[in-house]
Design a protein around this motif. Sequence first.
Motif, PDB file in Angstrom:
ATOM      1  N   SER A 163       0.853  -1.183   0.000  1.00 30.43           N
ATOM      2  CA  SER A 163       0.000   0.000   0.000  1.00 30.43           C
ATOM      3  C   SER A 163       0.887   1.231   0.000  1.00 30.43           C
ATOM      4  N   ILE A 164       0.422   2.272  -0.691  1.00 31.40           N
ATOM      5  CA  ILE A 164       1.158   3.525  -0.689  1.00 31.40           C
ATOM      6  C   ILE A 164       0.157   4.673  -0.771  1.00 31.40           C
ATOM      7  N   TRP A 165       0.410   5.712   0.024  1.00 31.06           N
ATOM      8  CA  TRP A 165      -0.396   6.924  -0.046  1.00 31.06           C
ATOM      9  C   TRP A 165       0.151   7.806  -1.158  1.00 31.06           C
ATOM     10  N   VAL A 166      -0.735   8.323  -1.991  1.00 31.64           N
ATOM     11  CA  VAL A 166      -0.348   9.280  -3.030  1.00 31.64           C
ATOM     12  C   VAL A 166      -1.245  10.504  -2.927  1.00 31.64           C
ATOM     13  N   ARG A 167      -0.695  11.622  -3.364  1.00 32.16           N
ATOM     14  CA  ARG A 167      -1.443  12.883  -3.407  1.00 32.16           C
ATOM     15  C   ARG A 167      -1.785  13.166  -4.854  1.00 32.16           C
ATOM     16  N   GLU A 168      -2.965  13.719  -5.074  1.00 36.56           N
ATOM     17  CA  GLU A 168      -3.389  13.999  -6.442  1.00 36.56           C
ATOM     18  C   GLU A 168      -4.040  15.369  -6.520  1.00 36.56           C
ATOM     19  N   THR A 169      -3.695  16.097  -7.560  1.00 38.03           N
ATOM     20  CA  THR A 169      -4.353  17.343  -7.910  1.00 38.03           C
ATOM     21  C   THR A 169      -4.772  17.241  -9.368  1.00 38.03           C
ATOM     22  N   VAL A 170      -6.017  17.619  -9.659  1.00 38.06           N
ATOM     23  CA  VAL A 170      -6.499  17.598 -11.041  1.00 38.06           C
ATOM     24  C   VAL A 170      -7.153  18.927 -11.387  1.00 38.06           C
ATOM     25  N   CYS A 171      -7.010  19.302 -12.631  1.00 40.59           N
ATOM     26  CA  CYS A 171      -7.689  20.470 -13.202  1.00 40.59           C
ATOM     27  C   CYS A 171      -8.610  19.927 -14.288  1.00 40.59           C
ATOM     28  N   LEU A 172      -9.839  20.412 -14.285  1.00 43.18           N
ATOM     29  CA  LEU A 172     -10.843  19.910 -15.216  1.00 43.18           C
ATOM     30  C   LEU A 172     -11.518  21.062 -15.943  1.00 43.18           C
ATOM     31  N   HIS A 173     -12.091  20.756 -17.097  1.00 43.67           N
ATOM     32  CA  HIS A 173     -12.942  21.727 -17.779  1.00 43.67           C
ATOM     33  C   HIS A 173     -14.157  20.982 -18.310  1.00 43.67           C
ATOM     34  N   ARG A 174     -15.256  21.710 -18.411  1.00 39.93           N
ATOM     35  CA  ARG A 174     -16.478  21.133 -18.957  1.00 39.93           C
ATOM     36  C   ARG A 174     -16.423  21.308 -20.474  1.00 39.93           C
ATOM     37  N   SER A 175     -16.656  20.205 -21.170  1.00 48.34           N
ATOM     38  CA  SER A 175     -16.630  20.213 -22.625  1.00 48.34           C
ATOM     39  C   SER A 175     -17.785  19.372 -23.123  1.00 48.34           C
ATOM     40  N   ASN A 176     -18.605  19.923 -24.003  1.00 48.33           N
ATOM     41  CA  ASN A 176     -19.750  19.197 -24.567  1.00 48.33           C
ATOM     42  C   ASN A 176     -20.634  18.585 -23.484  1.00 48.33           C
ATOM     43  N   GLY A 177     -20.839  19.337 -22.400  1.00 50.48           N
ATOM     44  CA  GLY A 177     -21.738  18.899 -21.340  1.00 50.48           C
ATOM     45  C   GLY A 177     -21.138  17.954 -20.324  1.00 50.48           C
ATOM     46  N   GLY A 178     -19.865  17.609 -20.458  1.00 45.04           N
ATOM     47  CA  GLY A 178     -19.219  16.704 -19.515  1.00 45.04           C
ATOM     48  C   GLY A 178     -17.873  17.243 -19.076  1.00 45.04           C
ATOM     49  N   TRP A 179     -17.333  16.699 -18.009  1.00 45.55           N
ATOM     50  CA  TRP A 179     -16.054  17.133 -17.471  1.00 45.55           C
ATOM     51  C   TRP A 179     -14.927  16.281 -18.023  1.00 45.55           C
ATOM     52  N   LEU A 180     -13.776  16.912 -18.267  1.00 43.92           N
ATOM     53  CA  LEU A 180     -12.558  16.222 -18.692  1.00 43.92           C
ATOM     54  C   LEU A 180     -11.384  16.756 -17.893  1.00 43.92           C
ATOM     55  N   ILE A 181     -10.464  15.874 -17.563  1.00 41.24           N
ATOM     56  CA  ILE A 181      -9.241  16.280 -16.861  1.00 41.24           C
ATOM     57  C   ILE A 181      -8.255  16.807 -17.889  1.00 41.24           C
ATOM     58  N   THR A 182      -7.766  18.038 -17.669  1.00 40.98           N
ATOM     59  CA  THR A 182      -6.778  18.639 -18.567  1.00 40.98           C
ATOM     60  C   THR A 182      -5.368  18.574 -17.987  1.00 40.98           C
ATOM     61  N   HIS A 183      -5.279  18.459 -16.664  1.00 44.07           N
ATOM     62  CA  HIS A 183      -3.979  18.375 -15.995  1.00 44.07           C
ATOM     63  C   HIS A 183      -4.134  17.526 -14.748  1.00 44.07           C
ATOM     64  N   GLU A 184      -3.184  16.628 -14.536  1.00 47.03           N
ATOM     65  CA  GLU A 184      -3.183  15.798 -13.325  1.00 47.03           C
ATOM     66  C   GLU A 184      -1.765  15.722 -12.800  1.00 47.03           C
ATOM     67  N   HIS A 185      -1.644  15.794 -11.480  1.00 49.98           N
ATOM     68  CA  HIS A 185      -0.335  15.717 -10.835  1.00 49.98           C
ATOM     69  C   HIS A 185      -0.437  14.742  -9.672  1.00 49.98           C
ATOM     70  N   ILE A 186       0.383  13.708  -9.727  1.00 51.99           N
ATOM     71  CA  ILE A 186       0.458  12.694  -8.671  1.00 51.99           C
ATOM     72  C   ILE A 186       1.805  12.868  -7.979  1.00 51.99           C
ATOM     73  N   SER A 187       1.796  12.804  -6.651  1.00 54.21           N
ATOM     74  CA  SER A 187       3.065  12.866  -5.925  1.00 54.21           C
ATOM     75  C   SER A 187       3.019  11.928  -4.733  1.00 54.21           C
ATOM     76  N   ILE A 188       4.187  11.570  -4.269  1.00 45.60           N
ATOM     77  CA  ILE A 188       4.314  10.774  -3.057  1.00 45.60           C
ATOM     78  C   ILE A 188       5.219  11.534  -2.104  1.00 45.60           C
ATOM     79  N   PRO A 189       4.956  11.436  -0.810  1.00 47.30           N
ATOM     80  CA  PRO A 189       5.803  12.161   0.141  1.00 47.30           C
ATOM     81  C   PRO A 189       7.179  11.500   0.262  1.00 47.30           C
ATOM     82  N   ILE A 190       8.194  12.342   0.435  1.00 51.99           N
ATOM     83  CA  ILE A 190       9.545  11.836   0.671  1.00 51.99           C
ATOM     84  C   ILE A 190      10.084  12.437   1.960  1.00 51.99           C
ATOM     85  N   ASN A 191      11.030  11.745   2.541  1.00 53.34           N
ATOM     86  CA  ASN A 191      11.740  12.246   3.703  1.00 53.34           C
ATOM     87  C   ASN A 191      12.880  13.120   3.179  1.00 53.34           C
TER      88      ASN A 191
END
Length: 146
Positions: free
Chosen positions: A102-130
Amino acid sequence: MTTNDSELEAFFAARAEAQQSKNIDRLMQHYDPDIVYYDVVPPLRFAGHDEVRRNFLRWFDGYDGPISLQTHDRTVRTSGDVAFANMLHLDSGTRKGGLQASIWVRETVCLHRSNGGWLITHEHISIPINPENLQVWFAAEKDQPA
């Protein structure tokens, strides 16, 4: 709950189901063709459907069976046809070779509505480090102190 809230709740639920079942075609329906994706694995940047699709297939291939992906602390903000969300995921399952991990990850997404639905335009996944030893921090609990 606003219409945007309801739509995005359904959007994230459908995306999670596609991830957990490793259904690449349904998963890619959530992404803009010009997606820019930053992951914890090289290269520094994945751009466009083809690169992001290959990266998801790599992720799927690391598991024997389904992926467990528990989402925690999701925050979503919308303004018109734009939305931003951040969340934590506990990514777990049986990895190739039988390793249960198991691993914890952090996620940030940016979305826009297109043709009546949402789409992700940018996604960023990170994991914490010491920062003292630059090793991945494998927290057992999401609120565990470092």
